[in-house]
Write a protein that holds these residues in place. Structure first.
Motif, PDB file in Angstrom:
ATOM      1  N   LYS A 173       0.838  -1.208   0.000  1.00 33.14           N
ATOM      2  CA  LYS A 173       0.000   0.000   0.000  1.00 33.14           C
ATOM      3  C   LYS A 173       0.873   1.258   0.000  1.00 33.14           C
ATOM      4  CE  LYS A 173      -4.055   2.174   0.859  1.00 33.14           C
ATOM      5  NZ  LYS A 173      -3.988   3.361   0.014  1.00 33.14           N
ATOM      6  N   LEU A 174       1.966   1.244   0.758  1.00 33.58           N
ATOM      7  CA  LEU A 174       2.890   2.383   0.765  1.00 33.58           C
ATOM      8  C   LEU A 174       3.439   2.649  -0.642  1.00 33.58           C
ATOM      9  CD1 LEU A 174       5.086   1.844   3.964  1.00 33.58           C
ATOM     10  CD2 LEU A 174       3.489   3.710   3.555  1.00 33.58           C
ATOM     11  N   VAL A 175       3.834   1.572  -1.315  1.00 29.78           N
ATOM     12  CA  VAL A 175       4.384   1.709  -2.664  1.00 29.78           C
ATOM     13  C   VAL A 175       3.309   2.225  -3.621  1.00 29.78           C
ATOM     14  CG1 VAL A 175       5.388   0.455  -4.617  1.00 29.78           C
ATOM     15  CG2 VAL A 175       6.150  -0.064  -2.281  1.00 29.78           C
ATOM     16  N   ALA A 176       2.129   1.649  -3.541  1.00 32.73           N
ATOM     17  CA  ALA A 176       1.030   2.097  -4.409  1.00 32.73           C
ATOM     18  C   ALA A 176       0.726   3.575  -4.187  1.00 32.73           C
ATOM     19  CB  ALA A 176      -0.214   1.247  -4.147  1.00 32.73           C
ATOM     20  N   ASP A 177       0.635   3.982  -2.943  1.00 34.27           N
ATOM     21  CA  ASP A 177       0.358   5.382  -2.630  1.00 34.27           C
ATOM     22  C   ASP A 177       1.463   6.302  -3.148  1.00 34.27           C
ATOM     23  OD1 ASP A 177      -1.984   4.605  -1.400  1.00 34.27           O
ATOM     24  OD2 ASP A 177      -1.231   4.864   0.644  1.00 34.27           O
ATOM     25  N   TYR A 178       2.702   5.877  -3.028  1.00 31.48           N
ATOM     26  CA  TYR A 178       3.838   6.674  -3.493  1.00 31.48           C
ATOM     27  C   TYR A 178       3.703   6.980  -4.985  1.00 31.48           C
ATOM     28  CZ  TYR A 178       8.634   7.993  -4.593  1.00 31.48           C
ATOM     29  OH  TYR A 178       9.747   8.664  -5.040  1.00 31.48           O
ATOM     30  N   PHE A 179       3.302   5.973  -5.758  1.00 31.91           N
ATOM     31  CA  PHE A 179       3.187   6.144  -7.200  1.00 31.91           C
ATOM     32  C   PHE A 179       1.810   6.626  -7.645  1.00 31.91           C
ATOM     33  CE2 PHE A 179       6.800   3.063  -7.226  1.00 31.91           C
ATOM     34  CZ  PHE A 179       7.721   3.917  -7.817  1.00 31.91           C
ATOM     35  N   GLY A 180       0.876   6.763  -6.710  1.00 28.57           N
ATOM     36  CA  GLY A 180      -0.458   7.236  -7.058  1.00 28.57           C
ATOM     37  C   GLY A 180      -1.265   6.216  -7.831  1.00 28.57           C
ATOM     38  N   VAL A 181      -1.040   4.938  -7.530  1.00 26.51           N
ATOM     39  CA  VAL A 181      -1.797   3.863  -8.163  1.00 26.51           C
ATOM     40  C   VAL A 181      -2.476   3.046  -7.071  1.00 26.51           C
ATOM     41  CG1 VAL A 181      -0.239   3.741 -10.157  1.00 26.51           C
ATOM     42  CG2 VAL A 181       0.160   2.250  -8.188  1.00 26.51           C
ATOM     43  N   THR A 182      -3.360   2.152  -7.479  1.00 26.73           N
ATOM     44  CA  THR A 182      -4.013   1.284  -6.501  1.00 26.73           C
ATOM     45  C   THR A 182      -3.175   0.017  -6.308  1.00 26.73           C
ATOM     46  OG1 THR A 182      -5.300   0.068  -8.137  1.00 26.73           O
ATOM     47  CG2 THR A 182      -6.294   2.099  -7.248  1.00 26.73           C
ATOM     48  N   VAL A 183      -3.429  -0.671  -5.225  1.00 24.49           N
ATOM     49  CA  VAL A 183      -2.779  -1.952  -4.983  1.00 24.49           C
ATOM     50  C   VAL A 183      -3.136  -2.915  -6.111  1.00 24.49           C
ATOM     51  CG1 VAL A 183      -2.681  -3.946  -3.431  1.00 24.49           C
ATOM     52  CG2 VAL A 183      -2.633  -1.628  -2.477  1.00 24.49           C
TER      53      VAL A 183
END
Length: 65
Positions: free
Chosen positions: A44-54
């Motif tokens: 979730k942290l990675v997804a949020d960083y890139f502005g994408v969903t899990v």
């Protein structure tokens, strides 16, 4: 998922190492996801960083699932 993250890193001009440092996760964690299951919170942290969903991170580009 690791290849999707690698692609996103390239698009954003960053590396796994820089991403892991920015998010406060251990060095080499993302690369190890190709051999082990990641924690949902970290994905979730990675997804949020890139502005994408899990879900977008988990999608297989060849068959969409």
């Amino acid at each position: 998922m690791v290849e999707k993250i690698r692609s996103l890193c390239q698009e954003h001009g960053t590396s796994f190492w820089a991403l892991e440092r920015e998010l406060g996760i251990g060095n080499g964690v993302i690369a190890r996801w190709s051999r082990s299951s990641p924690r949902v919170e970290t994905v979730k942290l990675v997804a949020d960083y890139f502005g994408v969903t899990v879900d977008e991170l988990l999608k297989d580009g060849q068959n969409g699932a």
